[in-house]
Design an enzyme around this catalytic site. Structure first.
Site, PDB file in Angstrom:
ATOM      1  CG  ASP A 132      -2.764   9.075   7.194  1.00  0.00           C
ATOM      2  OD1 ASP A 132      -3.344   7.990   7.007  1.00  0.00           O
ATOM      3  OD2 ASP A 132      -2.321   9.785   6.275  1.00  0.00           O
TER       4      ASP A 132
ATOM      5  CD  GLU B 224      -2.703   1.062   2.617  1.00  0.00           C
ATOM      6  OE1 GLU B 224      -3.318   2.093   2.939  1.00  0.00           O
ATOM      7  OE2 GLU B 224      -2.727   0.008   3.287  1.00  0.00           O
TER       8      GLU B 224
END
Length: 243
Positions: free
Chosen positions: A42, A31
């Site tokens: 995140d 990824e």
């Protein structure tokens, strides 16, 4: 089928080097995070890596160019993790054209709700890139069935109701949820968010079809020697192979 190992790397100026290292040492799918100024999903480690990537000059154009140049030397599949703003600013059709050209297997768009994901896939069905669905542990069984029925590539289950890299216990209902998702899904179901070590991997991958490791990989890329990093990657691959 062997368990899938899906490490995450930030798309910085050295990402091709890291991609090849992971591919050569047991990663099935990598990824690649597209750096973004406001990465709401995140955790702090990946957020910092994204800021550094932006500061050094990396962007989606650089990532596409590097993948196009190197795609024939990379044996694993790779997916892009990108926020919708980047895709929209680039132009949806053009972005997907570039994905096809660059050999991108799939897209993870964490801020695109399921209903819009479904429309997006319908509008751009002629592209080969797969739109990867995320399922939170808080989702109802009815919602899970709805998402699983329309998923492609693999299903990414969020193992904690928290941002990536957050330390602590996995959701107490985790295994039941993963088993239910597998029951209603025809594609692999992988677990991610918060997985760091072989013990985590052994626990989660006993039910999941694979695991995603993000923050721990990004952290180790920064602080480990190449030898230490490869040893860590191989320990994850070995653990998965033992299940």
């Amino acid at each position: 089928m062997s368990k899938l190992f899906i490490p995450y790397i930030m798309g910085d100026l050295n990402f091709i080097h890291h991609l090849k290292t992971l591919t050569e040492n047991g990663a099935d799918i990598v990824e690649i995070g597209v750096p973004f100024s406001d990465p709401v999903a995140d955790g702090p480690i990946i957020m910092k890596a994204g800021r550094n990537a932006i500061d050094e000059g990396s962007n989606i154009k650089f990532i596409f160019d590097e993948l196009i140049k190197n795609k024939n030397t990379i044996s694993s599949k790779y997916v892009l993790m990108t926020y919708y703003n980047i895709l929209s600013a680039y132009g949806e059709e053009l972005f997907l054209d570039k994905c096809d050209e660059a050999g991108v297997y799939g897209l993870i768009i964490p801020d695109l709700p399921y209903e819009l994901t479904k429309k997006f896939k319908k509008d751009f069905y002629h592209h080969s890139v797969k739109i990867i669905s995320l399922i939170a542990m808080t989702a109802s069984d009815a919602r899970i069935m709805q998402i699983a029925k329309n998923s492609e590539g693999f299903i990414y289950t969020v193992t904690m109701n928290a941002t990536t890299g957050n330390s602590g216990e996995f959701h107490p209902d985790l295994k039941r949820k993963i088993e239910y998702i597998k029951k209603v899904s025809k594609i692999p179901v992988v677990a991610g968010f918060g997985i760091k070590n072989p013990e985590h991997v052994k626990d989660i991958a006993s039910v999941a079809d694979g695991i995603v490791i993000g923050s721990e990989i990004v952290k180790r890329i920064e602080i480990d020697s190449r030898k230490e990093f490869i040893t860590y990657i191989k320990s994850i691959r070995t653990t998965l192979n033992s299940l």
